[in-house]
Scaffold this motif. Structure first.
Motif, short mmCIF file in Angstrom:
data_model
loop_
_atom_site.label_atom_id
_atom_site.label_comp_id
_atom_site.label_asym_id
_atom_site.label_seq_id
_atom_site.Cartn_x
_atom_site.Cartn_y
_atom_site.Cartn_z
N GLN A 59 0.86 -1.18 0.00
CA GLN A 59 0.00 0.00 0.00
C GLN A 59 0.90 1.23 0.00
OE1 GLN A 59 -3.35 0.12 2.67
NE2 GLN A 59 -3.52 -2.12 2.75
N SER A 60 0.63 2.17 -0.90
CA SER A 60 1.50 3.32 -1.09
C SER A 60 0.86 4.60 -0.55
CB SER A 60 1.83 3.50 -2.57
OG SER A 60 2.49 2.34 -3.07
N PHE A 61 1.70 5.41 0.09
CA PHE A 61 1.24 6.64 0.71
C PHE A 61 2.26 7.76 0.45
CE2 PHE A 61 -0.08 3.03 3.27
CZ PHE A 61 -1.42 3.25 3.52
N TYR A 62 1.83 8.98 0.74
CA TYR A 62 2.76 10.10 0.84
C TYR A 62 2.66 10.66 2.25
CZ TYR A 62 4.06 10.04 -4.02
OH TYR A 62 4.58 9.65 -5.24
N LEU A 63 3.81 10.73 2.91
CA LEU A 63 3.89 11.21 4.28
C LEU A 63 4.38 12.67 4.25
CD1 LEU A 63 3.92 10.83 7.36
CD2 LEU A 63 6.25 9.90 7.13
N LYS A 64 3.54 13.55 4.78
CA LYS A 64 3.87 14.97 4.82
C LYS A 64 4.08 15.38 6.28
CE LYS A 64 0.85 15.94 0.86
NZ LYS A 64 -0.23 16.82 0.36
N ARG A 65 5.22 16.03 6.54
CA ARG A 65 5.53 16.47 7.90
C ARG A 65 5.94 17.94 7.87
NH1 ARG A 65 9.15 11.09 9.34
NH2 ARG A 65 10.41 11.90 7.62
N GLN A 66 5.51 18.67 8.88
CA GLN A 66 5.92 20.08 8.92
C GLN A 66 6.08 20.58 10.35
OE1 GLN A 66 1.45 21.90 7.97
NE2 GLN A 66 3.06 22.09 6.47
N ASP A 67 6.98 21.56 10.45
CA ASP A 67 7.31 22.16 11.74
C ASP A 67 7.28 23.67 11.58
OD1 ASP A 67 8.93 21.59 14.55
OD2 ASP A 67 9.64 23.41 13.55
N ASN A 68 6.38 24.33 12.31
CA ASN A 68 6.24 25.79 12.25
C ASN A 68 6.05 26.32 10.83
OD1 ASN A 68 6.17 26.37 14.93
ND2 ASN A 68 8.22 27.25 15.05
N HIS A 69 5.46 25.51 9.99
CA HIS A 69 5.13 25.94 8.62
C HIS A 69 3.64 26.25 8.65
CE1 HIS A 69 4.54 25.59 4.21
NE2 HIS A 69 5.81 25.95 4.16
N CYS A 70 3.32 27.49 9.02
CA CYS A 70 1.96 27.84 9.40
C CYS A 70 1.35 28.93 8.51
CB CYS A 70 1.93 28.32 10.85
SG CYS A 70 2.48 27.06 12.04
N THR A 115 -1.36 10.64 3.18
CA THR A 115 -2.39 10.49 2.16
C THR A 115 -2.09 9.29 1.26
OG1 THR A 115 -1.27 11.99 0.60
CG2 THR A 115 -2.87 12.97 2.13
N ARG A 116 -3.14 8.74 0.69
CA ARG A 116 -3.00 7.64 -0.25
C ARG A 116 -2.31 8.13 -1.53
NH1 ARG A 116 -4.02 2.24 1.22
NH2 ARG A 116 -5.53 2.28 2.91
N ALA A 117 -1.36 7.36 -2.03
CA ALA A 117 -0.73 7.68 -3.31
C ALA A 117 -1.72 7.41 -4.44
CB ALA A 117 0.54 6.85 -3.50
N LEU A 118 -1.72 8.29 -5.42
CA LEU A 118 -2.60 8.13 -6.58
C LEU A 118 -1.78 7.56 -7.74
CD1 LEU A 118 -4.60 11.48 -6.33
CD2 LEU A 118 -5.33 9.20 -5.59
N ASP A 119 -1.23 6.37 -7.52
CA ASP A 119 -0.28 5.81 -8.48
C ASP A 119 -0.91 5.46 -9.83
OD1 ASP A 119 1.77 6.07 -6.69
OD2 ASP A 119 1.73 3.99 -6.00
N GLU A 120 -2.22 5.22 -9.84
CA GLU A 120 -2.87 4.89 -11.12
C GLU A 120 -3.22 6.14 -11.92
OE1 GLU A 120 -6.24 2.48 -10.29
OE2 GLU A 120 -5.07 0.78 -9.53
N TYR A 121 -3.01 7.29 -11.33
CA TYR A 121 -3.34 8.56 -11.95
C TYR A 121 -2.07 9.29 -12.39
CZ TYR A 121 -7.97 8.09 -9.71
OH TYR A 121 -9.21 7.66 -9.31
N ALA A 122 -2.24 10.29 -13.24
CA ALA A 122 -1.15 11.20 -13.60
C ALA A 122 -1.74 12.62 -13.65
CB ALA A 122 -0.55 10.84 -14.95
N PRO A 123 -0.96 13.62 -13.27
CA PRO A 123 -1.47 14.99 -13.32
C PRO A 123 -1.69 15.44 -14.76
CG PRO A 123 0.85 14.96 -12.73
CD PRO A 123 0.39 13.55 -12.70
N LEU A 124 -2.62 16.35 -14.93
CA LEU A 124 -2.99 16.80 -16.27
C LEU A 124 -1.80 17.36 -17.03
CD1 LEU A 124 -5.17 17.29 -18.38
CD2 LEU A 124 -5.80 19.40 -17.17
N ASP A 125 -0.87 18.02 -16.36
CA ASP A 125 0.28 18.57 -17.09
C ASP A 125 1.16 17.46 -17.67
OD1 ASP A 125 1.18 17.81 -14.58
OD2 ASP A 125 2.49 19.53 -14.30
#
Length: 258
Positions: free
Chosen positions: A60-71, A122-132
């Motif tokens: 199962q593929s995900f993207y892990l986003k982490r932030q510190d004082n990025h407000c 978030t879940r990775a959207l590996d079956e998709y591609a961005p419009l660009d």
């Protein structure tokens, strides 16, 4: 009273299986970043790809986003909050409104030694591609595939605006599409700037103009096909023509200011 983290039902088992169902576990996980951390807003924000094997031996593929004082400061949080908290609320809002978008698997936030920190998985959207990326290989696609993609993108933006919401940063890279046997699927990503359409049609035009200006590949006929899908029409009527004129006028104004 302590606040429990959000864990999606369909992610709970695989996260707990790997001991990754807590803020601390995901915060300290050693992963290579997808790209250079964003160091704006007085802190930092990073994105990492994470793959976990489930009980059936499938990844199962995900993207892990982490932030510190990025407000950012909003009406919801006038003193500032992690931008991922805002994006997580938008993800939940889209789900409630039935607007196809990325899926949250885990979210939590904390304050540590004066630092506001957040984790969003978030879940990775590996079956998709961005419009660009579809535009980059536009010439390789059949006429039917191009039409299918543009119709799916138009219907997605229509669903967004019909719900009284704007993306507020609607670039081709934020519309994810996939082709399959009976059409195309479409989802929106990067929702942190999403807001209600406070100014009605004016806001809708703003979203559409941003997308149109950034989409240099499609022909005039193909752009019209997108707009027809957006309006849900086979032929433009008086109201839709008026909106298109407003879109083109806004775009001309943007170009004139350069």
């Amino acid at each position: 009273m302590s606040r429990l983290p959000f864990v999606a039902v369909n992610a709970h088992d695989v996260l707990s299986r790997h001991g990754l169902d807590s803020f601390e576990a995901l915060w300290t996980l050693d992963l290579a970043a997808v790209d250079a951390p964003n160091t704006g807003r007085g802190g930092w924000s990073s994105v990492h790809r994470l793959q976990l094997e489930d009980v059936n031996g499938e990844l199962q593929s995900f993207y892990l986003k982490r932030q510190d004082n990025h407000c950012t400061r909003t009406l919801h949080a006038p003193l500032g909050e992690p931008t991922f908290a805002r994006e997580f609320r938008a993800v939940q809002q889209y789900a409630q409104l039935g607007i196809p978008a990325l899926e949250a698997a885990f979210f939590d936030r904390r304050e540590s030694q004066g630092h506001k920190q957040a984790v969003l998985l978030t879940r990775a959207l590996d079956e998709y591609a961005p419009l660009d990326e579809w535009f980059d290989r536009w010439q390789e696609l059949s006429a039917l595939q191009k039409r299918t993609l543009l119709q799916a993108a138009g219907a997605l933006v229509r669903a967004l605006h019909n719900a009284g919401v704007i993306h507020n940063c609607l670039y081709p890279k934020h519309i994810f599409l996939k082709l399959h046997g009976d059409g195309a699927g479409a989802r929106l990503i990067d929702l942190e700037k999403t807001r209600g359409a406070w100014f009605g049609q004016r806001d809708f035009v703003r979203d559409l103009e941003t997308l149109n200006r950034r989409s240099t590949t499609p022909s005039r006929t193909q752009r019209m096909r997108f707009m027809l899908a957006y309006f849900g029409l086979r032929r433009l009527d008086a109201d839709s023509k008026a909106l298109v004129r407003r879109l083109l006028a806004r775009q001309a104004g943007k170009v004139a200011k350069r």
